[in-house]
Design an enzyme around this catalytic site. Sequence first.
Site, PDB file in Angstrom:
ATOM      1  N   PRO A  10       0.787  -1.228   0.000  1.00 10.66           N
ATOM      2  CA  PRO A  10       0.000   0.000   0.000  1.00 10.66           C
ATOM      3  C   PRO A  10       0.822   1.282   0.000  1.00 10.66           C
ATOM      4  CG  PRO A  10      -0.128  -1.085   2.141  1.00 10.66           C
ATOM      5  CD  PRO A  10       0.539  -2.046   1.196  1.00 10.66           C
ATOM      6  N   ASN A  11       0.309   2.228  -0.751  1.00 12.56           N
ATOM      7  CA  ASN A  11       0.837   3.595  -0.866  1.00 12.56           C
ATOM      8  C   ASN A  11       2.111   3.688  -1.694  1.00 12.56           C
ATOM      9  OD1 ASN A  11      -1.218   4.852   0.849  1.00 12.56           O
ATOM     10  ND2 ASN A  11      -0.269   3.684   2.497  1.00 12.56           N
ATOM     11  N   ARG A  18       4.871  10.939  -2.739  1.00 12.40           N
ATOM     12  CA  ARG A  18       4.621  10.616  -1.331  1.00 12.40           C
ATOM     13  C   ARG A  18       5.877  10.869  -0.493  1.00 12.40           C
ATOM     14  NH1 ARG A  18       4.725   4.511   1.100  1.00 12.40           N
ATOM     15  NH2 ARG A  18       4.024   5.104   3.175  1.00 12.40           N
ATOM     16  N   TYR A  23      11.050   8.855   0.862  1.00 11.69           N
ATOM     17  CA  TYR A  23      11.002   7.797  -0.151  1.00 11.69           C
ATOM     18  C   TYR A  23      11.624   8.171  -1.499  1.00 11.69           C
ATOM     19  CZ  TYR A  23       7.834   5.705   3.249  1.00 11.69           C
ATOM     20  OH  TYR A  23       7.297   5.168   4.393  1.00 11.69           O
ATOM     21  N   ASN A  74       8.104  -5.577  -0.990  1.00 11.32           N
ATOM     22  CA  ASN A  74       7.998  -4.455  -0.065  1.00 11.32           C
ATOM     23  C   ASN A  74       6.520  -4.404   0.309  1.00 11.32           C
ATOM     24  OD1 ASN A  74       7.846  -2.107   1.364  1.00 11.32           O
ATOM     25  ND2 ASN A  74       8.980  -0.861  -0.108  1.00 11.32           N
ATOM     26  N   ALA A  77       3.232  -0.908   4.777  1.00 12.65           N
ATOM     27  CA  ALA A  77       2.678  -0.921   6.137  1.00 12.65           C
ATOM     28  C   ALA A  77       2.246  -2.312   6.586  1.00 12.65           C
ATOM     29  CB  ALA A  77       1.507   0.053   6.217  1.00 12.65           C
ATOM     30  N   GLU A  98      12.991  -9.231   1.526  1.00 18.58           N
ATOM     31  CA  GLU A  98      12.146  -8.131   2.015  1.00 18.58           C
ATOM     32  C   GLU A  98      12.900  -6.816   1.801  1.00 18.58           C
ATOM     33  OE1 GLU A  98      11.305  -8.613   6.195  1.00 18.58           O
ATOM     34  OE2 GLU A  98      10.564  -6.559   6.402  1.00 18.58           O
ATOM     35  N   HIS A 100      12.753  -2.487   2.202  1.00 20.40           N
ATOM     36  CA  HIS A 100      12.143  -1.215   2.608  1.00 20.40           C
ATOM     37  C   HIS A 100      13.024  -0.092   2.101  1.00 20.40           C
ATOM     38  CE1 HIS A 100       9.228  -3.320   4.931  1.00 20.40           C
ATOM     39  NE2 HIS A 100      10.205  -4.065   5.418  1.00 20.40           N
ATOM     40  N   ARG A 107      13.058   4.904  12.351  1.00 19.80           N
ATOM     41  CA  ARG A 107      11.755   5.591  12.357  1.00 19.80           C
ATOM     42  C   ARG A 107      10.931   5.147  13.577  1.00 19.80           C
ATOM     43  NH1 ARG A 107       9.196   5.099   6.588  1.00 19.80           N
ATOM     44  NH2 ARG A 107       7.902   6.790   7.438  1.00 19.80           N
TER      45      ARG A 107
END
Length: 151
Positions: A10-11, A18, A23, A74, A77, A98, A100, A107
Site C-alpha cells: 500500500p501507498n 509521497r 522515499y 515491499n 505498512a 524483504e 524497505h 523511524r
Amino acid sequence: MPVIAVVNGPNLDRLGTREPGIYGTETLADVELRCRDAGSAVGLDTRFFQSNGEGALVDHLHDLVGAVDGLVINAAAYTHTSVAIRDALQVLDVPFVEVHISNVHARESFRHTSYLSDIAAGVIVGCGTQGYEFAIQRLARLVHGDAAKDE
Ligand code: DQA
C-alpha cells in the site's frame, strides 16, 4: 530463464510524490523499469505487481504459486501488521527478499517489527529504491543456486 516477482504494498503507487524526503522522487514506474533492467542483467525475467489491498496481495501471492522462482516484496505498512501476508509467503514457498526503501529502524517503533523478516532469505532497508536492485542481485544468486559463494 528463471522468473521472479517484485510485489509492492500500500501507498507505494504514490512513490515520487509521497513524502519524497523519506522515499525519494522516483515513481513506481521508474522502479519497475529499474527492476526489469536489474533482472535481465542477472538472467531473471521480472514480473511486477502493486496493490493497496491486503487481500489482493494475498490473492496475488497465491497466483504466483508454481509460476515464480523467487520474490522481492515491499509489503509497506502490512509488513508491520499482516499475518495473512506472512502465511501467503509460506504458501508460495520460494526464497524472498524483504525490501524497505527507508531505514525503518530509524523511524517510529511500530516500524521496527516485521512479520516477514524471520522467514525472509534476506532483508534490505534504508538503501532507497536501489534496495530493489540489491534484492534482485541477491535473489539471482539464490535462484541460480550459487549463493554459497557469498556465505
Ligand atoms: C516502507 C516502510 C513502511 O514502514 C511504510 O509503511 C511504507 C514503506 C519502506 O519502503 O520504507 O509504506 O515499507
